[in-house]
Motif scaffolding. Structure first.
Motif, mmCIF file in Angstrom:
data_model
loop_
_atom_site.group_PDB
_atom_site.id
_atom_site.type_symbol
_atom_site.label_atom_id
_atom_site.label_comp_id
_atom_site.label_asym_id
_atom_site.label_seq_id
_atom_site.Cartn_x
_atom_site.Cartn_y
_atom_site.Cartn_z
ATOM 1 N N GLN A 40 -19.253 19.877 0.517
ATOM 2 C CA GLN A 40 -19.532 21.196 1.076
ATOM 3 C C GLN A 40 -20.976 21.620 0.831
ATOM 4 O O GLN A 40 -21.572 22.317 1.653
ATOM 5 C CB GLN A 40 -18.584 22.238 0.463
ATOM 6 C CG GLN A 40 -17.110 21.962 0.709
ATOM 7 C CD GLN A 40 -16.699 22.178 2.158
ATOM 8 O OE1 GLN A 40 -17.472 22.666 2.977
ATOM 9 N NE2 GLN A 40 -15.463 21.819 2.481
ATOM 10 N N ILE A 41 -21.524 21.225 -0.299
ATOM 11 C CA ILE A 41 -22.926 21.504 -0.618
ATOM 12 C C ILE A 41 -23.549 20.216 -1.120
ATOM 13 O O ILE A 41 -23.034 19.569 -2.024
ATOM 14 C CB ILE A 41 -23.075 22.591 -1.699
ATOM 15 C CG1 ILE A 41 -22.580 23.940 -1.189
ATOM 16 C CG2 ILE A 41 -24.534 22.708 -2.137
ATOM 17 C CD1 ILE A 41 -22.712 25.063 -2.201
ATOM 18 N N GLY A 42 -24.661 19.843 -0.520
ATOM 19 C CA GLY A 42 -25.425 18.681 -0.946
ATOM 20 C C GLY A 42 -26.889 18.968 -0.722
ATOM 21 O O GLY A 42 -27.259 20.064 -0.291
ATOM 22 N N ALA A 43 -27.730 17.999 -0.995
ATOM 23 C CA ALA A 43 -29.172 18.218 -0.895
ATOM 24 C C ALA A 43 -29.589 18.644 0.507
ATOM 25 O O ALA A 43 -30.460 19.492 0.686
ATOM 26 C CB ALA A 43 -29.917 16.945 -1.293
ATOM 27 N N GLU A 118 -6.073 18.147 3.334
ATOM 28 C CA GLU A 118 -6.708 19.213 2.573
ATOM 29 C C GLU A 118 -6.004 19.313 1.226
ATOM 30 O O GLU A 118 -4.779 19.427 1.163
ATOM 31 C CB GLU A 118 -6.592 20.541 3.326
ATOM 32 C CG GLU A 118 -7.455 20.621 4.570
ATOM 33 C CD GLU A 118 -8.913 20.900 4.246
ATOM 34 O OE1 GLU A 118 -9.246 22.040 3.889
ATOM 35 O OE2 GLU A 118 -9.725 19.962 4.347
ATOM 36 N N ASP A 119 -6.748 19.224 0.130
ATOM 37 C CA ASP A 119 -6.116 19.212 -1.181
ATOM 38 C C ASP A 119 -6.777 20.222 -2.104
ATOM 39 O O ASP A 119 -7.649 20.979 -1.695
ATOM 40 C CB ASP A 119 -6.155 17.803 -1.787
ATOM 41 C CG ASP A 119 -7.580 17.269 -1.907
ATOM 42 O OD1 ASP A 119 -8.440 17.986 -2.462
ATOM 43 O OD2 ASP A 119 -7.840 16.144 -1.454
ATOM 44 N N GLU A 120 -6.355 20.217 -3.369
ATOM 45 C CA GLU A 120 -6.823 21.212 -4.326
ATOM 46 C C GLU A 120 -7.795 20.623 -5.340
ATOM 47 O O GLU A 120 -7.976 21.169 -6.421
ATOM 48 C CB GLU A 120 -5.624 21.848 -5.043
ATOM 49 C CG GLU A 120 -4.677 22.593 -4.118
ATOM 50 C CD GLU A 120 -5.367 23.723 -3.363
ATOM 51 O OE1 GLU A 120 -6.203 24.421 -3.962
ATOM 52 O OE2 GLU A 120 -5.083 23.897 -2.166
ATOM 53 N N ILE A 162 -17.329 34.554 -9.196
ATOM 54 C CA ILE A 162 -18.258 33.997 -8.215
ATOM 55 C C ILE A 162 -17.572 32.820 -7.538
ATOM 56 O O ILE A 162 -16.780 32.102 -8.160
ATOM 57 C CB ILE A 162 -19.575 33.557 -8.894
ATOM 58 C CG1 ILE A 162 -20.612 33.121 -7.847
ATOM 59 C CG2 ILE A 162 -19.330 32.456 -9.921
ATOM 60 C CD1 ILE A 162 -22.001 32.888 -8.432
ATOM 61 N N SER A 163 -17.837 32.628 -6.266
ATOM 62 C CA SER A 163 -17.187 31.545 -5.528
ATOM 63 C C SER A 163 -17.746 30.194 -5.951
ATOM 64 O O SER A 163 -18.851 30.094 -6.501
ATOM 65 C CB SER A 163 -17.391 31.730 -4.023
ATOM 66 O OG SER A 163 -18.751 31.494 -3.674
ATOM 67 N N ASN A 164 -16.983 29.151 -5.685
ATOM 68 C CA ASN A 164 -17.452 27.801 -5.986
ATOM 69 C C ASN A 164 -18.773 27.514 -5.279
ATOM 70 O O ASN A 164 -19.698 26.946 -5.865
ATOM 71 C CB ASN A 164 -16.398 26.775 -5.553
ATOM 72 C CG ASN A 164 -15.140 26.840 -6.394
ATOM 73 O OD1 ASN A 164 -15.187 26.839 -7.616
ATOM 74 N ND2 ASN A 164 -13.991 26.903 -5.727
ATOM 75 N N ARG A 165 -18.868 27.912 -4.011
ATOM 76 C CA ARG A 165 -20.092 27.678 -3.246
ATOM 77 C C ARG A 165 -21.290 28.386 -3.878
ATOM 78 O O ARG A 165 -22.346 27.784 -4.091
ATOM 79 C CB ARG A 165 -19.918 28.162 -1.802
ATOM 80 C CG ARG A 165 -21.199 28.043 -0.969
ATOM 81 C CD ARG A 165 -21.077 28.768 0.362
ATOM 82 N NE ARG A 165 -20.109 28.138 1.233
ATOM 83 C CZ ARG A 165 -20.388 27.086 2.010
ATOM 84 N NH1 ARG A 165 -21.604 26.556 2.000
ATOM 85 N NH2 ARG A 165 -19.462 26.575 2.791
ATOM 86 N N CYS A 188 -15.007 19.818 -2.068
ATOM 87 C CA CYS A 188 -13.692 20.459 -2.060
ATOM 88 C C CYS A 188 -13.268 20.691 -0.618
ATOM 89 O O CYS A 188 -14.007 20.389 0.323
ATOM 90 C CB CYS A 188 -13.712 21.783 -2.831
ATOM 91 S SG CYS A 188 -14.796 23.048 -2.128
ATOM 92 N N SER A 189 -12.089 21.251 -0.437
ATOM 93 C CA SER A 189 -11.622 21.589 0.906
ATOM 94 C C SER A 189 -12.400 22.791 1.434
ATOM 95 O O SER A 189 -13.054 23.514 0.672
ATOM 96 C CB SER A 189 -10.127 21.915 0.871
ATOM 97 O OG SER A 189 -9.905 23.104 0.126
ATOM 98 N N ASP A 190 -12.310 23.016 2.736
ATOM 99 C CA ASP A 190 -12.973 24.182 3.330
ATOM 100 C C ASP A 190 -12.470 25.475 2.687
ATOM 101 O O ASP A 190 -13.244 26.391 2.418
ATOM 102 C CB ASP A 190 -12.715 24.221 4.837
ATOM 103 C CG ASP A 190 -13.394 23.066 5.574
ATOM 104 O OD1 ASP A 190 -14.363 22.503 5.029
ATOM 105 O OD2 ASP A 190 -12.943 22.736 6.685
ATOM 106 N N GLU A 191 -11.180 25.537 2.436
ATOM 107 C CA GLU A 191 -10.592 26.754 1.873
ATOM 108 C C GLU A 191 -11.119 27.038 0.471
ATOM 109 O O GLU A 191 -11.423 28.185 0.127
ATOM 110 C CB GLU A 191 -9.069 26.627 1.834
ATOM 111 C CG GLU A 191 -8.368 27.851 1.268
ATOM 112 C CD GLU A 191 -6.861 27.709 1.246
ATOM 113 O OE1 GLU A 191 -6.187 28.611 0.715
ATOM 114 O OE2 GLU A 191 -6.361 26.684 1.765
#
Length: 202
Positions: A40-43, A118-120, A162-165, A188-191
């Protein structure tokens, strides 16, 4: 011995309904530690602003040369000198507790896993799979630079969460602005991208 991406993937696949599995990894090459988890987040997904006039902290990479690792395995293996490859040596040391990566039934580097949906599983990684994770040296003591940044961000958000993102993005900005050459990632999953880290905290 849990050491491979497939081991963590197996753990995630076995989570009971309603449970999640969060990993904060500040080790070298830890990007993608949960096999096939979505990045979801990378360089390439992040933009930061440089602060060229801010003092740079003392830093050092955490790494061991291959010769040191190979020598340690040979020493631990003892009478396993006849093993034809490192996987056989490691299996000889750990037996049935060996990582799936080195299990005899792990054929040609491929293992059949449960279907991926989609998993946890949630991985906050201090760097990409091909990068080194640095230490920050404070008062002659070394701490993981990513861990230190994560703790600082969490402390600034006590009581609200704070959110994971946002946690990974803000920690990445801290590292970038302090001159650390590593790219924290979120898998992680989109959710789960925008859910609160560890469900929120007091």
């Amino acid at each position: 011995m849990v050491s491979a991406d497939v081991d963590f993937r197996r753990l995630v696949n076995r989570l009971p309904e309603g449970a999640s599995f969060t990993i904060v990894s500040d080790s070298c090459h830890s990007g993608g530690l949960i096999e096939k988890e979505k990045e979801q987040i990378g360089a390439e997904r992040r933009m930061t602003q440089e602060r060229p006039h801010e003092p740079k902290p003392s830093k050092k990479a955490k790494s061991l040369t291959f010769d040191i690792i190979h020598s340690a395995i040979d020493t631990a293996a003892g009478i396993l000198n006849d093993a034809t490859n490192i996987g056989q040596k490691i299996f000889g040391i750990f037996g049935k507790d060996v990582s799936l990566k080195f299990h005899p039934h792990y054929v040609d580097g491929v293992m059949v896993l449960d279907p991926l949906e989609e998993d946890e599983g949630i991985l906050l990684s201090g760097c990409k799979a091909n990068e080194t994770s640095y230490d920050v040296v404070l008062q002659n003591k070394a701490f993981g630079a990513f861990t230190n940044a994560v703790v600082n961000v969490i402390n600034q958000n006590l009581g609200v969460g704070i959110s994971n993102r946002d946690l990974v993005a803000e920690a990445a900005n801290i590292l970038k602005n302090k001159g650390f050459e590593q790219d924290p990632c979120l898998y992680c999953s989109d959710e789960n991208t925008n859910t609160l880290f560890l469900g929120g905290f007091a």
